[in-house]
Scaffold this motif. Sequence first.
Motif, PDB file in Angstrom:
ATOM      1  N   GLY A 125     115.504   4.975  78.771  1.00  0.00           N
ATOM      2  CA  GLY A 125     115.108   5.597  77.513  1.00  0.00           C
ATOM      3  C   GLY A 125     113.766   6.277  77.584  1.00  0.00           C
ATOM      4  O   GLY A 125     113.379   6.998  76.662  1.00  0.00           O
ATOM      5  N   SER A 126     113.013   6.054  78.688  1.00  0.00           N
ATOM      6  CA  SER A 126     111.747   6.755  78.844  1.00  0.00           C
ATOM      7  C   SER A 126     112.005   8.237  79.016  1.00  0.00           C
ATOM      8  O   SER A 126     113.046   8.658  79.519  1.00  0.00           O
ATOM      9  N   GLN A 127     111.049   9.057  78.592  1.00  0.00           N
ATOM     10  CA  GLN A 127     111.196  10.512  78.603  1.00  0.00           C
ATOM     11  C   GLN A 127     111.402  11.013  80.020  1.00  0.00           C
ATOM     12  O   GLN A 127     110.574  10.849  80.893  1.00  0.00           O
ATOM     13  N   ALA A 128     112.563  11.614  80.254  1.00  0.00           N
ATOM     14  CA  ALA A 128     112.874  12.238  81.543  1.00  0.00           C
ATOM     15  C   ALA A 128     114.177  13.001  81.396  1.00  0.00           C
ATOM     16  O   ALA A 128     115.054  12.601  80.636  1.00  0.00           O
ATOM     17  N   SER A 129     114.306  14.102  82.120  1.00  0.00           N
ATOM     18  CA  SER A 129     115.551  14.862  82.077  1.00  0.00           C
ATOM     19  C   SER A 129     116.628  14.113  82.867  1.00  0.00           C
ATOM     20  O   SER A 129     116.330  13.226  83.666  1.00  0.00           O
ATOM     21  N   LEU A 130     117.885  14.502  82.653  1.00  0.00           N
ATOM     22  CA  LEU A 130     118.991  13.858  83.353  1.00  0.00           C
ATOM     23  C   LEU A 130     118.849  14.029  84.870  1.00  0.00           C
ATOM     24  O   LEU A 130     119.048  13.081  85.641  1.00  0.00           O
ATOM     25  N   GLY A 131     118.482  15.241  85.294  1.00  0.00           N
ATOM     26  CA  GLY A 131     118.333  15.500  86.727  1.00  0.00           C
ATOM     27  C   GLY A 131     117.247  14.651  87.352  1.00  0.00           C
ATOM     28  O   GLY A 131     117.424  14.087  88.440  1.00  0.00           O
ATOM     29  N   ARG A 132     116.117  14.552  86.668  1.00  0.00           N
ATOM     30  CA  ARG A 132     115.022  13.743  87.204  1.00  0.00           C
ATOM     31  C   ARG A 132     115.390  12.267  87.212  1.00  0.00           C
ATOM     32  O   ARG A 132     115.002  11.526  88.115  1.00  0.00           O
ATOM     33  N   GLY A 133     116.166  11.844  86.205  1.00  0.00           N
ATOM     34  CA  GLY A 133     116.595  10.450  86.172  1.00  0.00           C
ATOM     35  C   GLY A 133     117.489  10.102  87.349  1.00  0.00           C
ATOM     36  O   GLY A 133     117.334   9.043  87.974  1.00  0.00           O
ATOM     37  N   ILE A 134     118.415  11.012  87.678  1.00  0.00           N
ATOM     38  CA  ILE A 134     119.301  10.797  88.827  1.00  0.00           C
ATOM     39  C   ILE A 134     118.504  10.798  90.130  1.00  0.00           C
ATOM     40  O   ILE A 134     118.712   9.951  91.016  1.00  0.00           O
ATOM     41  N   ASN A 142     115.320  10.058  90.546  1.00  0.00           N
ATOM     42  CA  ASN A 142     114.521   8.833  90.637  1.00  0.00           C
ATOM     43  C   ASN A 142     115.373   7.642  91.051  1.00  0.00           C
ATOM     44  O   ASN A 142     114.916   6.766  91.796  1.00  0.00           O
ATOM     45  N   LYS A 143     116.613   7.589  90.558  1.00  0.00           N
ATOM     46  CA  LYS A 143     117.518   6.512  90.940  1.00  0.00           C
ATOM     47  C   LYS A 143     117.795   6.546  92.438  1.00  0.00           C
ATOM     48  O   LYS A 143     117.793   5.509  93.115  1.00  0.00           O
ATOM     49  N   LEU A 144     118.023   7.747  92.972  1.00  0.00           N
ATOM     50  CA  LEU A 144     118.261   7.889  94.409  1.00  0.00           C
ATOM     51  C   LEU A 144     117.029   7.501  95.207  1.00  0.00           C
ATOM     52  O   LEU A 144     117.124   6.831  96.240  1.00  0.00           O
ATOM     53  N   TYR A 145     115.851   7.935  94.744  1.00  0.00           N
ATOM     54  CA  TYR A 145     114.605   7.551  95.412  1.00  0.00           C
ATOM     55  C   TYR A 145     114.489   6.036  95.492  1.00  0.00           C
ATOM     56  O   TYR A 145     114.175   5.458  96.542  1.00  0.00           O
ATOM     57  N   ASN A 146     114.712   5.379  94.358  1.00  0.00           N
ATOM     58  CA  ASN A 146     114.538   3.923  94.291  1.00  0.00           C
ATOM     59  C   ASN A 146     115.502   3.203  95.219  1.00  0.00           C
ATOM     60  O   ASN A 146     115.121   2.251  95.912  1.00  0.00           O
ATOM     61  N   ASN A 147     116.757   3.652  95.238  1.00  0.00           N
ATOM     62  CA  ASN A 147     117.750   3.007  96.097  1.00  0.00           C
ATOM     63  C   ASN A 147     117.421   3.194  97.576  1.00  0.00           C
ATOM     64  O   ASN A 147     117.554   2.264  98.382  1.00  0.00           O
ATOM     65  N   LEU A 148     117.004   4.417  97.936  1.00  0.00           N
ATOM     66  CA  LEU A 148     116.662   4.675  99.330  1.00  0.00           C
ATOM     67  C   LEU A 148     115.441   3.858  99.749  1.00  0.00           C
ATOM     68  O   LEU A 148     115.427   3.257 100.831  1.00  0.00           O
ATOM     69  N   ALA A 149     114.418   3.823  98.893  1.00  0.00           N
ATOM     70  CA  ALA A 149     113.211   3.056  99.216  1.00  0.00           C
ATOM     71  C   ALA A 149     113.523   1.567  99.322  1.00  0.00           C
ATOM     72  O   ALA A 149     112.959   0.865 100.166  1.00  0.00           O
ATOM     73  N   SER A 150     114.422   1.070  98.462  1.00  0.00           N
ATOM     74  CA  SER A 150     114.810  -0.346  98.532  1.00  0.00           C
ATOM     75  C   SER A 150     115.511  -0.645  99.861  1.00  0.00           C
ATOM     76  O   SER A 150     115.292  -1.697 100.471  1.00  0.00           O
ATOM     77  N   TYR A 151     116.351   0.294 100.305  1.00  0.00           N
ATOM     78  CA  TYR A 151     117.025   0.126 101.600  1.00  0.00           C
ATOM     79  C   TYR A 151     116.017   0.132 102.748  1.00  0.00           C
ATOM     80  O   TYR A 151     116.091  -0.698 103.667  1.00  0.00           O
ATOM     81  N   MET A 152     115.069   1.060 102.687  1.00  0.00           N
ATOM     82  CA  MET A 152     114.105   1.182 103.779  1.00  0.00           C
ATOM     83  C   MET A 152     113.185  -0.031 103.872  1.00  0.00           C
ATOM     84  O   MET A 152     112.882  -0.515 104.956  1.00  0.00           O
ATOM     85  N   THR A 153     112.721  -0.515 102.725  1.00  0.00           N
ATOM     86  CA  THR A 153     111.728  -1.594 102.718  1.00  0.00           C
ATOM     87  C   THR A 153     112.343  -2.984 102.646  1.00  0.00           C
ATOM     88  O   THR A 153     111.664  -3.972 102.905  1.00  0.00           O
ATOM     89  N   GLU A 154     113.625  -3.052 102.258  1.00  0.00           N
ATOM     90  CA  GLU A 154     114.313  -4.325 102.041  1.00  0.00           C
ATOM     91  C   GLU A 154     113.654  -5.132 100.930  1.00  0.00           C
ATOM     92  O   GLU A 154     113.674  -6.363 100.932  1.00  0.00           O
ATOM     93  N   HIS A 155     113.036  -4.409 100.005  1.00  0.00           N
ATOM     94  CA  HIS A 155     112.475  -4.990  98.781  1.00  0.00           C
ATOM     95  C   HIS A 155     112.971  -4.159  97.606  1.00  0.00           C
ATOM     96  O   HIS A 155     113.215  -2.962  97.745  1.00  0.00           O
ATOM     97  N   LYS A 156     113.108  -4.797  96.456  1.00  0.00           N
ATOM     98  CA  LYS A 156     113.542  -4.083  95.262  1.00  0.00           C
ATOM     99  C   LYS A 156     112.449  -3.138  94.794  1.00  0.00           C
ATOM    100  O   LYS A 156     111.342  -3.564  94.448  1.00  0.00           O
ATOM    101  N   VAL A 157     112.740  -1.842  94.805  1.00  0.00           N
ATOM    102  CA  VAL A 157     111.802  -0.830  94.324  1.00  0.00           C
ATOM    103  C   VAL A 157     112.302  -0.347  92.970  1.00  0.00           C
ATOM    104  O   VAL A 157     113.346   0.291  92.876  1.00  0.00           O
ATOM    105  N   GLU A 158     111.556  -0.647  91.923  1.00  0.00           N
ATOM    106  CA  GLU A 158     112.015  -0.355  90.566  1.00  0.00           C
ATOM    107  C   GLU A 158     111.668   1.060  90.108  1.00  0.00           C
ATOM    108  O   GLU A 158     112.395   1.636  89.298  1.00  0.00           O
ATOM    109  N   ASP A 159     110.550   1.609  90.582  1.00  0.00           N
ATOM    110  CA  ASP A 159     110.174   2.969  90.199  1.00  0.00           C
ATOM    111  C   ASP A 159     109.233   3.527  91.253  1.00  0.00           C
ATOM    112  O   ASP A 159     108.029   3.279  91.227  1.00  0.00           O
ATOM    113  N   LEU A 160     109.804   4.291  92.172  1.00  0.00           N
ATOM    114  CA  LEU A 160     109.028   4.796  93.308  1.00  0.00           C
ATOM    115  C   LEU A 160     108.069   5.902  92.910  1.00  0.00           C
ATOM    116  O   LEU A 160     107.008   6.066  93.504  1.00  0.00           O
TER     117      LEU A 160
END
Length: 282
Positions: A114-123, A125-143
Amino acid sequence: MRVSVVLPAKNESGAIEQTISKILNLKLVDEVLVVNDGSTDNTAELAERAGAKVVSHPYSKGNGAAIKTGARNALGDIIVFMDADGQHDPADIPKLLEKINSGYDLVVGARQKGSQASLGRGIANKLYNNLASYMTEHKVEDLTSGFRAARADKFREFIYLLPNGFSYPTTSTMAFFRAGYSICYIPIHARQRIGKSHIQPLRDGIRFFLIIFKIATLYSPLKMFLPLAVLLFLMGSGWYGYTLYEYHRFTNMSALFYTGSITIFLMGLISEQITALMYKES
């Protein structure tokens, strides 16, 4: 410990005074440092009038460059970085500082649904977070969140890695993970910014792909290159099996797959060694 708040600002006259006043009213901050990144309006004058210390760039160098200037000039032992456009609520600063005081080295404000962000930026950011979580093996909530608090001495270790553009949050987060420092997230809500955004869809679409590669190279390149190498090797083996069964021969396509697999693996291996040298203590 002393606390500095760094606000990178470019043409933020509509929100800068209000943001600084809210920060100072908390009575928790020893210094508010506004880095005026080549503004063409009266951002600098309004910031000084509101009680902030202002450091100005003679021309616009980018958000990351402003962050680096702020980190070099801040006097605090803890530095809080936030936007000057009204998106980030200064009332969340005590939550960041509480986590720092409990032993964390970097605390990031994670934007909730619900935080201010466009649909494209939201998608993205989700990809960034998932990739960073895979790389670091830690949960990344907002890269990519720019609202964060860090121990000043540790943040300055990675200034040379930070880009001058908008991807400094990604770079600093991955650098802290790589160095083994403690990171945590607190939930925040980002509001609609005051004034015009400096984000450009086409330019930042290209930046999206660059950040993907930067995430890999800043942490562990081999974790990015190895799956691609294995995929090409399996494709080459599959094609070789097919051509051997059907035509009883080894084809150029199989050779291309195998060569590509070996090349990508070696690139990842070399990149891994280069990345390790980047974090080697002097």
